[in-house]
Design an enzyme around this catalytic site. Structure first.
Site, PDB file in Angstrom:
ATOM      1  N   ASP A  93       0.829  -1.214   0.000  1.00 52.39           N
ATOM      2  CA  ASP A  93       0.000   0.000   0.000  1.00 52.39           C
ATOM      3  C   ASP A  93       0.857   1.255   0.000  1.00 52.39           C
ATOM      4  O   ASP A  93       0.352   2.361  -0.092  1.00 52.39           O
ATOM      5  CB  ASP A  93      -0.901   0.015   1.250  1.00 52.39           C
ATOM      6  N   HIS A  94       2.139   1.091   0.166  1.00 50.58           N
ATOM      7  CA  HIS A  94       3.038   2.245   0.276  1.00 50.58           C
ATOM      8  C   HIS A  94       4.198   2.033  -0.696  1.00 50.58           C
ATOM      9  O   HIS A  94       5.253   1.564  -0.315  1.00 50.58           O
ATOM     10  CB  HIS A  94       3.540   2.361   1.719  1.00 50.58           C
ATOM     11  N   PHE A  95       4.018   2.269  -2.002  1.00 51.01           N
ATOM     12  CA  PHE A  95       2.773   2.742  -2.608  1.00 51.01           C
ATOM     13  C   PHE A  95       2.350   1.724  -3.661  1.00 51.01           C
ATOM     14  O   PHE A  95       3.233   1.028  -4.181  1.00 51.01           O
ATOM     15  CB  PHE A  95       3.014   4.111  -3.271  1.00 51.01           C
TER      16      PHE A  95
END
Lengths: 161, 128
Positions: free
Chosen positions: A33-35
């Protein structure tokens, strides 16, 4: 998941310096999620990993009797991203230590390249905050952290019978 | 070799810029550490550590910033103000600080204003 951001120590010189290592992998879920499309280790976690490395150095200096908490990020400068597959090292040096606090300087490297410079301050919380009471047991240095030091130091005095 | 006041000030300025992340211009002699430069309690220890290194001196615990020790003592603080004996103690412990304004209204909330850049320079100069 466990809140531990270093895999092992490579060097540990009591009251002086330490080097720890982390292998960064796509198995760490947060990285997805990052990223999305550009996975990288969040910089705040790089600081946390340095704080764990330096915090253990500070804790060991007082035989793990103090509760050592991160009190100040004096400096955090990043020169490159840390990506999955990277092996990074956290080099830290004790600059000053007093009854109430300690300061450290540090460098994060990948091979020969410097990724970040991170200087920190730690508070020995029982000695500060106007005599505020904290739980008796040392909730900072749990077994999870102590196991990292196997082979480098003897068991802390507090634990030996 | 003794350092003159300007040399001490320059180095103190450098220490405060590094410790507090402020601009050099903000660190004037009159600037207060908490009010003007935004220092918090942990910063005081950071400043002590950095001064010790920069000047190769030893700063005994609470010698430079002794006011915190007075605050918790009921003999020295009453109803949010420093008592006469508290004031006497503060004077004794902070000979390097000008207390004349504070004496007119010794409100403990203003105690942070006592720590100025000039008071650090005075203190360090007495040590080098």
């Amino acid at each position: 998941m466990r809140w531990i951001w270093i895999d092992k120590f490579e060097e540990f010189k009591s009251k002086e310096s330490a080097v720890s290592l982390k292998n960064v992998t796509l198995a760490e879920e947060h990285i997805h999620d990052h990223f999305p499309g550009f996975p990288m280790m969040p910089e705040c976690l790089i600081i946390e990993a340095m704080a764990q490395t330096a915090g253990i150095l500070v804790g060991e200096a007082k035989n793990f009797k103090e509760k050592v908490v991160l009190a100040k990020i004096s400096k955090a400068v990043f020169f490159d991203f840390v990506r999955p597959g990277d092996q990074i090292r956290f080099h830290t040096k004790m600059e000053s230590i007093a009854p109430e606090a300690a300061s450290t300087t540090g460098k994060v490297t990948r091979g020969d390249k410097t990724i970040a410079e991170i200087d920190l301050m730690f508070s020995h919380i029982d000695q500060n905050l106007g005599g505020k009471q904290f739980p008796k047991e040392n909730f900072v240095f749990t077994d999870m952290f102590m196991s990292l030091l196997q082979g480098f130091i003897n068991k802390p005095a507090a634990e030996t019978k | 070799m003794a350092m003159d006041r300007d040399q001490v000030f320059e180095k103190v300025q450098e220490v405060l810029v590094d410790a507090l992340g402020v601009d050099e211009e903000e660190v004037s002699e009159k600037a207060t550490l908490m009010g003007d430069l935004g220092a918090e309690s942990i910063d005081f220890l950071d400043i002590v550590f950095r001064l010790e290194k920069a000047f190769a001196i030893k700063i005994p615990r609470e010698e430079l910033f002794p006011a915190e020790a007075l605050m918790g003592n009921p003999d020295y603080v009453n109803n949010g103000k420093l008592t006469a004996s508290g004031m006497a103690m503060l004077k004794e412990k902070m000979p390097h600080t000008d207390l004349s304004n504070f004496e007119k209204d010794p409100d403990i909330n203003k105690i942070g204003d006592l720590f100025t850049v000039a008071s650090i320079v005075n203190y360090v100069q007495s040590k080098v």
